[in-house]
Scaffold this active site. Structure first.
Site, PDB file in Angstrom:
ATOM      1  N   GLU A 187      38.674  12.514 -10.083  1.00  0.00           N
ATOM      2  CA  GLU A 187      39.868  13.692 -11.309  1.00  0.00           C
ATOM      3  C   GLU A 187      40.392  13.945 -10.236  1.00  0.00           C
ATOM      4  OE1 GLU A 187      37.581  16.390 -13.472  1.00  0.00           O
ATOM      5  OE2 GLU A 187      37.541  15.550 -14.857  1.00  0.00           O
ATOM      6  N   LYS A 215      16.541   8.062  -6.069  1.00  0.00           N
ATOM      7  CA  LYS A 215      16.429   8.118  -5.433  1.00  0.00           C
ATOM      8  C   LYS A 215      15.434   8.183  -4.730  1.00  0.00           C
ATOM      9  CE  LYS A 215      21.837   8.601  -5.187  1.00  0.00           C
ATOM     10  NZ  LYS A 215      22.375   9.098  -4.075  1.00  0.00           N
ATOM     11  N   ASP A 251      22.866   7.285   1.401  1.00  0.00           N
ATOM     12  CA  ASP A 251      23.699   7.369  -0.099  1.00  0.00           C
ATOM     13  C   ASP A 251      25.410   7.061   0.293  1.00  0.00           C
ATOM     14  OD1 ASP A 251      25.542   8.346  -2.157  1.00  0.00           O
ATOM     15  OD2 ASP A 251      26.546  10.039  -1.160  1.00  0.00           O
ATOM     16  N   THR A 293      23.054   4.616  -4.552  1.00  0.00           N
ATOM     17  CA  THR A 293      24.261   5.195  -4.704  1.00  0.00           C
ATOM     18  C   THR A 293      24.341   4.993  -6.880  1.00  0.00           C
ATOM     19  OG1 THR A 293      26.510   4.631  -5.278  1.00  0.00           O
ATOM     20  CG2 THR A 293      25.291   2.495  -5.114  1.00  0.00           C
ATOM     21  N   GLY A 294      25.697   5.751  -7.586  1.00  0.00           N
ATOM     22  CA  GLY A 294      25.667   5.463  -8.609  1.00  0.00           C
ATOM     23  C   GLY A 294      26.561   5.124  -8.824  1.00  0.00           C
ATOM     24  N   ARG A 347      36.145   2.283  -7.601  1.00  0.00           N
ATOM     25  CA  ARG A 347      35.613   2.633  -8.207  1.00  0.00           C
ATOM     26  C   ARG A 347      36.530   2.565  -9.235  1.00  0.00           C
ATOM     27  NH1 ARG A 347      32.418   6.690  -6.214  1.00  0.00           N
ATOM     28  NH2 ARG A 347      32.517   8.256  -7.677  1.00  0.00           N
ATOM     29  N   ASP A 399      22.346  14.258  -3.105  1.00  0.00           N
ATOM     30  CA  ASP A 399      21.457  13.313  -2.033  1.00  0.00           C
ATOM     31  C   ASP A 399      20.062  13.952  -1.627  1.00  0.00           C
ATOM     32  OD1 ASP A 399      23.018  11.286  -2.321  1.00  0.00           O
ATOM     33  OD2 ASP A 399      25.061  12.413  -1.327  1.00  0.00           O
ATOM     34  N   PHE A 443      30.822  16.125 -19.198  1.00  0.00           N
ATOM     35  CA  PHE A 443      30.089  15.130 -18.597  1.00  0.00           C
ATOM     36  C   PHE A 443      28.859  15.119 -18.291  1.00  0.00           C
ATOM     37  CE2 PHE A 443      28.883  12.227 -14.561  1.00  0.00           C
ATOM     38  CZ  PHE A 443      29.455  11.296 -14.862  1.00  0.00           C
ATOM     39  N   THR A 503      29.007   7.145  -1.469  1.00  0.00           N
ATOM     40  CA  THR A 503      29.961   7.483  -1.944  1.00  0.00           C
ATOM     41  C   THR A 503      29.840   8.644  -0.963  1.00  0.00           C
ATOM     42  OG1 THR A 503      30.306   6.680  -3.615  1.00  0.00           O
ATOM     43  CG2 THR A 503      31.706   8.666  -3.603  1.00  0.00           C
TER      44      THR A 503
END
Length: 856
Positions: free
Chosen positions: A499, A791, A396, A677-678, A597, A815, A540, A398
């Site tokens: 956030e 993944k 991953d 990764t996203g 990001r 993950d 979200f 992040t």
């Protein structure tokens, strides 16, 4: 024990669950599980047979049991059975003792949990019951710092507006508080035991499942029907915090709770050494059979021609003089005599070595992370020898390669870029270290540790620039952050570091988020306290990749405020934003090149008449029991159109210590490194260069980003053709991905970057070989914008077609599937909770630790 076996009762699969509160007789007819749980494997009667059966699945153990049976037959045994029985019993006993100790601990843990006390409302009076006696439909009272006994529908609390706060560390490892809110109608029941005892609501909801963040149901009460969602649900294992008391009705109990549904057994991972040992034992046994067979044939021949003359002097203590029958007995006798060619100590020695190696890992001071007091932890003792055999590393980004500690770094507002201003000497100018502090009584406050390098943004705020003010106002309103007072200062409890960084940035630029209730959000806007009516939160998720809120201002205006991924936000903008979108895209590309990001912000004012129509459609979708999420997504999509672009944010997520050097060393050791990764493509590529996965010396970096199946196939074919032409690959390789491991790449290096929407097609059966061939010939692979399921599918693809040991390393809940799919799973103790660690085989505090120790 009352209904303790109900959770094991075989019953038809539930389609939906129907519950009547305070009506145990009605609920019991459905055979719902009681709140009794059992995580143990054995009981007094099943321990010996089940444990023995499990141990005999090992080839060596089964072999020695068969050998022991042969030795107790006097006619063929020349050895006492004690020679085999004693070591075999010791081996089986040691393993059984270890399993027994583990299971006793499970029983003790189960008893401790099952006998916890809970206040249950029965016949209008609170009675103290053990957890295992709690039933579906019971109403429970909980007090602050108490564990939630079962999955509850929140009815009323001591806080205004039916709010309560819970800590979900046992579920997801996150220690930040989360908010739950009772329905306004049930919140009025308060602390009145009589009213609660008369409460006769009828709940219809989804059947038991393992989705921690989802709940769908309805409550019918007093002739009205109310929608239920995850906001009203408190799950077993949570802890009530900062709330004096609350009441809830049990909807799922015992084995049906989401906690227990998520605690299933992980897949059993067998090492190559184990597999090799089983094969070796079988070959040795085959060799033993051959030797015994040769000896038996020789004995039969000797008995036929010579042995008959010696029987008077060497009589056989057998029932026959037939040479063939004697040879058969001799065959079994030689099996016993030569049994030592299969050493019974083999497995014992290996297990002792493994245990010692695990202790060395746990005790290693060089892998101890002092800032968080986190040691390395071998969570299993069966995979140690695999650590030196790894060929593929799936990581991953992040929180694993990066620190996942976010800092607001740059922004683009109405086409103007802010951030990174330098003086004449090339040093960054730090000009916004505010000196004012905040208290809850009054003034705008900021953090002394917050820095931002651009005086022009501070000047524009001071001038009252409307675009800048709207930008930070959106950040202060569009979120799910909870404020908390710590040592007289305002602190934010955010579900994600992103956030928290954005809300803190708004606070430091004068738009301070102060408080929230279920229906309001209060902010301090340039020294003026303003309360907005919160009408809706459009959540979200991984499909929407955005979140929105609908608020009503003090002037009565209806505003839709939205933030999300740039590619998604752009699809929902008004045509009037074309020029601004072009400029903002340039800024986003610059931010991504800096490894930041990014998120885009947009808003629009809603027409009141249109909103009322949309509100009714939203209510209908939110009360649906079938495909609720899909229907809500359609309703959300409808209103999130024709928005006006405000700008974009850029958050810095720094690399962890030692990551570049570690990855460079792994690459030098010919280990394939894949980052899953996203994040967006530009950010992922930039991080790839930062951590030495990608280098300027590479011949080419192939980017696969097509949106159709044929286009993806063409891009993969072109990449493979270019590699083949440069290194001389054979065409047969396209049919056998294992052949790529034997290709001599010389000094030529390639990298592959593939987007999630292209990976959907690349992972299909008819194209997976083409994708794997290009990826296998690449020194580094980056898969960006991927989902947690993708993944795991990537890891499974490599395991399926490559004879190589794989390692997956990550720190977040997304993950977990990848970690479980790999041969070895490593969890990083990071900022995203402990789910990855709990699912892992080894856990460390930093990315560099396992690789530095085991591969350097």
């Amino acid at each position: 024990m009352k209904d303790c076996l109900s959770c094991f009762r075989k019953k038809e699969e539930e389609v939906e669950r129907k519950i009547r509160t305070n009506d145990l007789e009605y609920n019991q007819q459905f055979g719902y599980a009681s709140n009794y749980i059992s995580t143990s494997k054995y009981n007094v009667f099943t321990f010996l047979p089940i444990n023995l059966f499990e141990q005999l699945q090992r080839v060596a153990n089964a072999y020695f049991v068969i050998l022991l049976i042969l030795q107790v037959i006097p006619a063929i045994s020349s050895l006492t059975p004690v020679t085999t029985a004693v070591p075999l019993v010791i081996v089986l006993s040691i393993t059984a003792l270890k399993d027994l100790v583990d299971d006793v601990r499970r029983h003790q843990s189960d008893n401790l949990v099952n006998n916890r006390k809970s206040q249950v409302l029965r016949n209008g009076r609170l009675t103290e019951e053990n957890w295992m006696n709690v039933q579906v439909g019971d109403i429970i009272r909980m007090e602050s710092d108490a564990f939630v006994a079962a999955d509850l529908l929140l009815l009323s609390t001591s806080e205004p507006h039916g709010l309560c706060y819970i800590e979900t560390a046992e579920l997801d490892g996150e220690t930040n508080l989360k908010c739950r809110q009772a329905l306004v109608e049930t919140a009025e029941l308060g602390d009145d035991n009589h009213s609660l005892g008369q409460f006769n609501g009828h709940i219809t909801c989804e059947p038991p499942n393992n989705k921690l963040d989802k709940y769908e149901g309805t409550l019918e009460w007093n002739g009205e029907k109310y929608s239920l969602c995850n906001d009203q649900i408190m799950l077993r294992g949570c802890v009530l915090r900062n709330t004096q008391w609350c009441y809830g009705v049990v909807v799922f109990a015992g084995q049906d709770t989401k906690l227990m549904m998520n605690s299933g057994q992980s897949r059993f991972k067998r090492t190559h050494i184990d597999q090799l040992m089983n094969v070796i034992v079988l070959w040795i046994f085959g060799f033993l059979v051959c030797m015994a067979l040769i000896c038996a044939i020789a004995c039969g021949v000797w008995e036929s021609y010579v042995g008959q003359y010696f029987r008077a002097y060497l009589p056989w203590e057998v029932f026959t003089n037939n040479p063939a029958e004697i040879a058969s007995l001799v065959f079994l006798s030689y099996i016993i005599i030569l049994n030592t060619v299969v050493p019974i100590s083999l497995y014992v020695s290996v297990e002792i070595i493994r245990m010692g190696h695990s202790l060395f890992i746990n005790w290693d001071s060089k892998m101890y992370y002092a800032p968080k007091r986190t040691p390395a932890k071998a969570r299993t003792t069966t995979l140690n020898e695999e650590l030196g055999q790894i060929e593929y590393v799936f990581s991953d980004k992040t929180g694993t390669l990066t620190q996942n500690i976010m800092a607001f770094n740059k922004c683009s507002i109405n086409g103007k870029q802010y951030g990174d201003v330098y003086d004449r000497d090339g040093n960054p100018m730090d000009i916004t270290e505010f000196t004012k502090k905040v208290d809850f009584s009054g003034n705008v406050y900021s953090d002394k540790s917050f820095t931002f390098y651009d005086q022009t943004l501070l000047d524009d705020i001071s001038k009252g620039d409307e675009n800048v003010t709207n930008f930070f106002r959106l950040l202060a309103l569009c979120h799910t952050v909870m404020p908390e007072e710590k040592n007289g200062l305002l602190d934010y409890q955010a579900q994600s570091p992103d956030e928290g960084a954005l809300v803190s940035a708004a606070k430091n630029f004068g738009i301070v988020f102060l408080a929230r209730t279920p229906n309001t959000i209060t902010i301090k806007d340039q020294d003026k306290e303003v309360t907005y009516e919160l009408l809706h939160i459009l959540d979200f998720n991984n499909v929407r990749k955005r979140m929105s809120v609908i608020v009503r201002t003090t002037e009565g205006k209806l505003l839709l405020l939205c933030k999300g991924a740039d590619s998604i936000i752009y699809e929902h903008l008004s045509q009037n934003c074309t020029d601004l979108q072009t400029v903002t895209t340039e800024h986003l590309n610059k931010f991504a090149c800096d490894g930041l990001r990014t998120l885009c912000l947009a808003s629009k004012e809603l027409d009141p008449n249109y909103y009322e129509e949309w509100k009714s459609r939203h209510h209908e979708a939110s009360t649906s029991l079938e495909d609720r999420d899909e229907k809500l997504d359609v309703v959300y999509e409808e209103i999130e159109q024709d928005m006006m672009l405000l700008g974009a944010t850029a958050i810095e997520d720094k690399l962890q210590d030692g990551v570049p050097d570690t990855i460079a060393n792994l690459a030098d050791a010919n280990m394939k490194i894949w980052v899953l990764t996203g994040d967006k493509q530009e950010t992922a590529i930039n991080i790839g260069y930062s951590c030495n996965m990608l280098t300027d010396e590479m011949e080419d970096v192939f980017i696969v980003g097509a949106h159709s199946k044929e286009e993806v196939r063409v891009e993969l074919a072109n990449a493979f053709k270019k590699i083949k032409d440069m290194v001389g690959c054979r065409d047969v390789m396209i049919k056998d991905p294992r052949a790529t491991s034997m290709v001599d790449m010389g000094d030529k290096e390639f990298a592959l970057v593939i987007n999630g929407h292209s990976l959907v097609y690349a992972l299909e059966k008819e194209m997976e070989i083409e994708f794997l061939n290009v990826a296998s010939l690449s020194k580094a692979v980056i898969c960006c914008r991927v989902t947690p399921l993708q993944k795991a599918l990537v890891v499974e693809l490599v395991k399926k077609h490559k004879q190589a040991v794989t390692l997956a390393i990550g720190d977040g809940a997304n993950d977990v599937s990848m970690i479980k799919a790999a041969h070895i799973g490593v969890g990083i103790s990071g900022q995203e909770g402990m789910q990855a660690v709990l699912a892992s085989d080894f856990s460390f505090a930093q990315f560099r630790y396992p690789f530095i120790k085991f591969y350097m």
